[in-house]
Design a protein around this motif. Structure first.
Motif, PDB file in Angstrom:
ATOM      1  N   GLY A  21       3.449   8.273   7.158  1.00 47.55           N
ATOM      2  CA  GLY A  21       3.102   9.168   6.059  1.00 47.55           C
ATOM      3  C   GLY A  21       4.183   9.298   5.009  1.00 47.55           C
ATOM      4  N   GLY A  22       5.164   8.419   5.011  1.00 50.40           N
ATOM      5  CA  GLY A  22       6.246   8.502   4.036  1.00 50.40           C
ATOM      6  C   GLY A  22       5.939   7.720   2.776  1.00 50.40           C
ATOM      7  N   SER A  23       6.947   7.541   1.970  1.00 48.79           N
ATOM      8  CA  SER A  23       6.819   6.834   0.697  1.00 48.79           C
ATOM      9  C   SER A  23       7.986   5.875   0.540  1.00 48.79           C
ATOM     10  CB  SER A  23       6.780   7.828  -0.471  1.00 48.79           C
ATOM     11  OG  SER A  23       7.996   8.556  -0.545  1.00 48.79           O
ATOM     12  N   PHE A  24       7.829   4.986  -0.427  1.00 52.56           N
ATOM     13  CA  PHE A  24       8.886   4.028  -0.754  1.00 52.56           C
ATOM     14  C   PHE A  24       9.591   4.552  -1.996  1.00 52.56           C
ATOM     15  CE2 PHE A  24      10.308  -0.275  -2.288  1.00 52.56           C
ATOM     16  CZ  PHE A  24      11.171  -0.499  -1.231  1.00 52.56           C
ATOM     17  N   ASN A  25      10.790   5.082  -1.814  1.00 53.31           N
ATOM     18  CA  ASN A  25      11.504   5.734  -2.899  1.00 53.31           C
ATOM     19  C   ASN A  25      12.926   5.184  -2.979  1.00 53.31           C
ATOM     20  OD1 ASN A  25      13.097   7.501  -0.943  1.00 53.31           O
ATOM     21  ND2 ASN A  25      10.998   8.126  -0.487  1.00 53.31           N
ATOM     22  N   VAL A  26      13.698   5.792  -3.856  1.00 54.74           N
ATOM     23  CA  VAL A  26      15.061   5.310  -4.084  1.00 54.74           C
ATOM     24  C   VAL A  26      15.910   5.431  -2.819  1.00 54.74           C
ATOM     25  CG1 VAL A  26      17.162   5.703  -5.420  1.00 54.74           C
ATOM     26  CG2 VAL A  26      14.942   5.836  -6.544  1.00 54.74           C
ATOM     27  N   SER A  49       0.800  -1.226   0.000  1.00 48.49           N
ATOM     28  CA  SER A  49       0.000   0.000   0.000  1.00 48.49           C
ATOM     29  C   SER A  49       0.829   1.270   0.000  1.00 48.49           C
ATOM     30  CB  SER A  49      -0.926   0.016   1.227  1.00 48.49           C
ATOM     31  OG  SER A  49      -1.744  -1.132   1.277  1.00 48.49           O
ATOM     32  N   ILE A  50       2.101   1.201   0.331  1.00 49.60           N
ATOM     33  CA  ILE A  50       2.900   2.418   0.460  1.00 49.60           C
ATOM     34  C   ILE A  50       3.065   3.097  -0.890  1.00 49.60           C
ATOM     35  CG2 ILE A  50       5.122   1.240   0.154  1.00 49.60           C
ATOM     36  CD1 ILE A  50       6.264   3.113   2.313  1.00 49.60           C
ATOM     37  N   PRO A  51       2.958   4.436  -0.961  1.00 50.73           N
ATOM     38  CA  PRO A  51       3.170   5.142  -2.231  1.00 50.73           C
ATOM     39  C   PRO A  51       4.601   4.944  -2.734  1.00 50.73           C
ATOM     40  CG  PRO A  51       2.102   6.570  -0.626  1.00 50.73           C
ATOM     41  CD  PRO A  51       2.535   5.345   0.118  1.00 50.73           C
ATOM     42  N   VAL A  52       4.706   4.649  -4.019  1.00 49.24           N
ATOM     43  CA  VAL A  52       6.008   4.442  -4.651  1.00 49.24           C
ATOM     44  C   VAL A  52       6.306   5.650  -5.526  1.00 49.24           C
ATOM     45  CG1 VAL A  52       7.379   2.950  -6.135  1.00 49.24           C
ATOM     46  CG2 VAL A  52       5.678   1.947  -4.622  1.00 49.24           C
ATOM     47  N   GLN A  53       7.419   6.292  -5.316  1.00 47.39           N
ATOM     48  CA  GLN A  53       7.808   7.440  -6.118  1.00 47.39           C
ATOM     49  C   GLN A  53       9.325   7.520  -6.188  1.00 47.39           C
ATOM     50  OE1 GLN A  53       5.470  10.034  -3.522  1.00 47.39           O
ATOM     51  NE2 GLN A  53       7.342  11.154  -3.053  1.00 47.39           N
ATOM     52  N   MET A  54       9.794   8.421  -7.052  1.00 42.17           N
ATOM     53  CA  MET A  54      11.223   8.478  -7.316  1.00 42.17           C
ATOM     54  C   MET A  54      11.983   9.102  -6.142  1.00 42.17           C
ATOM     55  SD  MET A  54      13.206   9.916 -10.673  1.00 42.17           S
ATOM     56  CE  MET A  54      12.497  11.543 -10.563  1.00 42.17           C
ATOM     57  N   MET A  55      11.509  10.251  -5.641  1.00 40.84           N
ATOM     58  CA  MET A  55      12.158  10.950  -4.546  1.00 40.84           C
ATOM     59  C   MET A  55      11.115  11.300  -3.501  1.00 40.84           C
ATOM     60  SD  MET A  55      15.367  11.058  -5.275  1.00 40.84           S
ATOM     61  CE  MET A  55      16.061  12.323  -4.221  1.00 40.84           C
ATOM     62  N   PRO A  56      11.504  11.530  -2.259  1.00 37.64           N
ATOM     63  CA  PRO A  56      10.523  11.861  -1.217  1.00 37.64           C
ATOM     64  C   PRO A  56       9.922  13.248  -1.403  1.00 37.64           C
ATOM     65  CG  PRO A  56      12.761  12.038  -0.367  1.00 37.64           C
ATOM     66  CD  PRO A  56      12.870  11.430  -1.732  1.00 37.64           C
TER      67      PRO A  56
END
Length: 559
Positions: free
Chosen positions: A389-394, A43-50
């Motif tokens: 509230g974070g994301s899964f990024n590089v 479910s965590i948002p996946v994006q390139m950078m935070p």
């Protein structure tokens, strides 16, 4: 006599014995943690950078129609620069004046709070409005952050300009792309906007003796919309606005030009495409340029997948056979590629760590038990980021990858001490409780010292962008290490108490063979140390011989 055990040790031993005696309860807790981690991973948002990476710059654009570049510099740019110089925390101010428009950019110090800076900038612009020309129509302020980066750039190839291509782009292609899940905005460049043109007959204008300059001024003055203030009546607040814009071609045709004549008497009013001021060509073909941005809450990878599916549908549409679709940039593909490389690196690192553990522990069940701390700790680090509230990024993936090699350290120390006590003849439950109690403080202090190293990087830097980047890198690493400590001290002894025991003969023979494999690197290191020591002694002997030879020659010469 056996020395008395301190009371604290009795309490610690009782605590660990209590944990070992409750395997079902710990199994439920362990499975719950794994399920929560899997749900967070999916479910965590996946994006390139935070999010939160904001450049310390603000941009202002001022529309001033009809003004030349020199007029805009003297009457707009200089006035704004004088006001903006009073802002605090400024590094640099620049402006660009062109026909009909002025652009100003303000660069602040890296530690400046950008929300406060934007409010101060807006206040300075309001102060400067009284000194700006009356022809200034629109003043816009904008800034850039990482989340505003388009998720996809698309080139739409077409045979050439025509009303049909613009119509299909606006009514079919753009609407289909906007309908894709997760898309927040679609910007199209290269199309021709609609405009209204007044075509005057030269002979009729000459016969009516019209002043075209005066007519243009009247049309501009009579086509406007502006606020008129507000009125309070009986507790109600009413906003007033004057809207005098032309609403139809017929209204423009009936506009009086003097001597009882209207525009329709001296010309005609038509709808036409505006004059092109931008042109795009790719591979020898004309093209539109499309930038697609996601909704603030949408997943980047899923949004890009939805856009690619929409593009495939558009390619199959028979009405659009003259168009070609060329994806110039796909942020989702870039993220998946980057995370895929990091994931592959993590798997290789975990696999090699598993092999090393198997070679040195020489027990399959213990090796698998210890290796289980890697995925569990990584999942809990992802869950911590998700519920925070974070994301899964590089950067997050990089931090977890760096932690993989350290996640098994605590488990290895605990399991080795338990196995040693079990081999010494102690009962399984007692060996597990005593083994984790003896090394618990040591592994806790070792983990905390590793975690403390990253805290200054996260909290002590003054640059907010670096603070976010170090936080996204360091927090997952620290959280993964803390959960690996939890697994080693709480869950691992319960398992070790039930799997550590005498091995079958075949397993002993295999372990003995693996012992020779493990002894190989130690033998190589020992030989290298012995060769180094022999070389050092040989060097000292040579230096001693050279010294004695020099003294034998130089001593008689001193007389």
């Amino acid at each position: 006599m056996t020395p008395a055990t301190p009371p604290a040790s009795h309490g610690t031993a009782a605590f660990f014995r209590g944990l070992i005696a409750r395997p079902v309860a710990l199994l439920v807790v362990f499975v719950t943690m794994v399920v929560i981690g899997v749900i967070a991973y999916r479910s965590i948002p996946v994006q390139m950078m935070p999010d939160g990476i904001v450049e310390p710059e603000l941009y202002v654009t001022i529309a001033n129609p009809g003004a030349s570049a020199q007029e805009n510099e003297d009457q707009v740019a200089r006035v704004l620069e004088e006001q903006l110089r009073t802002l605090s925390g400024i590094e640099e101010i620049g402006s660009r004046s062109s026909e009909d428009r002025v652009s100003v950019w303000v660069e602040f110090q890296a530690d400046m709070e950008m929300d406060l800076a934007k409010a101060d900038l807006r206040d300075r612009l309001e102060r400067a409005r009284a000194q700006l020309p009356d022809t200034v129509e629109d003043v816009r302020i904008w800034s850039w952050n990482q989340s505003q980066m388009p998720v996809m750039f698309l080139a739409l190839l077409h045979p050439g300009d025509s009303d049909r291509t613009d119509f299909l782009v606006e009514t079919v292609i753009q609407r289909r792309l906007e309908a894709a899940d997760g898309v927040g905005k679609v910007d199209v460049w290269g199309d021709l906007g609609d405009s209204v043109r007044i075509l005057l007959d030269e002979d009729s204008v000459r016969a009516a003796k019209l002043d075209l300059g005066q007519l243009i001024s009247r049309l501009s003055a009579d086509n406007f919309a502006m606020p008129m203030g507000e009125v309070e009546d009986g507790g109600r607040r009413v906003l007033l606005r004057s809207d005098m814009r032309f609403r139809s071609l017929e209204e423009i045709e009936q506009y009086p030009v003097g001597r009882g004549l209207t525009i329709a008497d001296v010309g005609e009013v038509i709808e036409a495409k505006s004059v092109r001021n931008q042109l795009y060509r790719i591979d020898g073909r004309y093209s539109y340029y499309i930038a697609l941005q996601r909704d603030s809450q949408a997943n980047v990878v899923e949004t890009c997948g939805n856009l690619l599916a929409a593009i495939d549908e558009l390619r199959e549409d028979p009405r659009l056979e003259e168009f070609g679709f060329l994806v110039l940039f796909d942020q989702g593909e870039f993220i998946e590629s980057s995370l895929g490389q990091l994931r592959t690196t993590a798997l290789w690192g975990g696999g090699l760590a598993l092999v090393v553990l198997l070679v040195f522990l020489r027990r399959v069940r213990l090796t698998l038990c210890v290796a289980l701390s890697i995925p569990v700790s990584a999942l809990m680090a992802i869950a911590w980021a998700y519920f925070g509230g974070g994301s899964f990024n590089v950067l997050t993936m990089t931090g977890i990858t760096l932690a993989i090699g350290m996640l098994v350290d605590n488990s290895v120390v605990v399991i080795e001490n338990i196995a040693r006590l079990r081999a010494a003849g102690e009962r399984s439950h007692e060996a597990a409780a005593r083994g984790v109690r003896e090394v618990g403080l040591a592994v806790t202090l070792a983990t905390l010292t590793t975690v403390i190293v990253f805290l200054p990087l996260i909290f002590m830097t003054e640059n907010p962008v670096l603070r976010i980047m170090f936080g996204e890198l360091g927090f997952p690493l620290c959280i993964a290490l803390m959960f690996s400590l939890l697994v080693a001290l709480v869950f691992l002894p319960v398992t070790a108490a039930r799997i550590v025991g005498p091995r079958p003969p075949l397993a002993r023979r295999v372990g003995h063979a693996l012992g020779f494999v493990a002894a190989g690197p130690l033998w190589v290191v020992g030989r290298c140390v012995a060769l180094g020591r022999a070389a050092a002694f040989a060097g000292l002997r040579v230096l001693h011989a050279l010294n004695r030879g020099a003294l034998a020659v130089l001593t008689p010469l001193r007389w």
